[in-house]
Motif scaffolding. Sequence first.
Motif: not given
Length: 387
Positions: A126-134, A137-145, A177-187
């Motif tokens: 949902r966060a990925a669909a509504n926030n191009p800026e993040y 990061t959101a896709y990285r979280y989703a895929i990693g999980i 996973v958070p280290l991987f996801a947040e490396s692109k852009k922090t939430t």
Amino acid sequence: MKPRDPNEPHRAASPLELFFDLVFVVAVAFSSAQLHHMETHGHAAEGVVGYLMIFFAIWWAWMNFTWFATSFGTDDWLYRVLTVLQMGGVLILAAGASRAMEEGDFSLGVIGYIIMRLALVGQWLRAAANNPEYRPTAYRYAIGIVIIQVMWVGYLFVPKSLGVIAFIVLALIEISVPLFAESKKTTPWNAHHITERYGLFTLILLGESILASTNAVVDAIETGHHLNDLLIISGSGLLIAAGMWWVYFAREHHEHIDGIRSSVTFGYFHYFIFAAAGAFSAGIEVAIDYIGGEAHLNEIVGAATLSVPVAVFFLAVWWLTLRKSLSGVGSGFFLLGVAVMAAAVVVPGVWSVTAVAVGAILSVVAVEVGSRAGSGLADEATLGQFN
């Protein structure tokens, strides 16, 4: 689902977040009760290992939701539904805690854990669909999980002889996973809000220790046996729990997280703080059983069920929040008190020794941290006069 303002003033925990915490405490209570049961019946080592494994699942699912909610807590109907679904997962995990810790059967626990994690994936999508800026990061979280959840299913087929090693490997992958996801852009997390959430969960865990101390009084009144010993346990348990609260909240915590490295350190290190607080309540129950002649373990192990979790809690809090606030002498006395707690397992009267060590640590914290806080207020007052 839009991102929250990381600098939003007066950001406080929502009723949904508080409800979420209470449900997770049920899982902590189940795991602590099973730890108490296994320690009392002479299986302390197996109980501790199983407890640490189950507690990892509880802590990690709670922490991931907490950090997500501080950044994207919209509180609309779909957000609430997905959050309640995560609560259902933790209740399934709690139901499987006994079987996992005693028999090594993690099937029910893994099912509950996967439900919690996949519900969070829905939130990230949902966060990925509504926030191009993040979105990256959101896709990285989703895929990693999702990938790691497939690995947890595979864990169910690992031989029990390799179960602990496999669990550690998967846990390390999970926390990466958070280290991987947040490396692109922090939430956009809110430091005041996130530290309040950790503080509230710590309070709830310490509340379980107060409940265990109250059980000692109830047993003393109902049975009329070992009245003095049980009252000592109750009083000491209250004093120690109060000391744990005092030390944890001696400093404001939001100043400890100002970037990805510090936020990861703060969040991950709370595993030891939370797990120790939960194990302390089990140690109180073990002491009650030991006095009543219902515990089948030697005196040293019985003492360790109490003093070791308390020592771990104080040591973790010192390292995370207090070591930079205390002088070298103050830290020396603090660590000496922790060493006394750990050594209390071989000294008669573990309760009294541990309580005295807690009192000594509180004296150091009250004098050094309190005097610095007072000095800071005085400096502000002086500046105010000149302004």
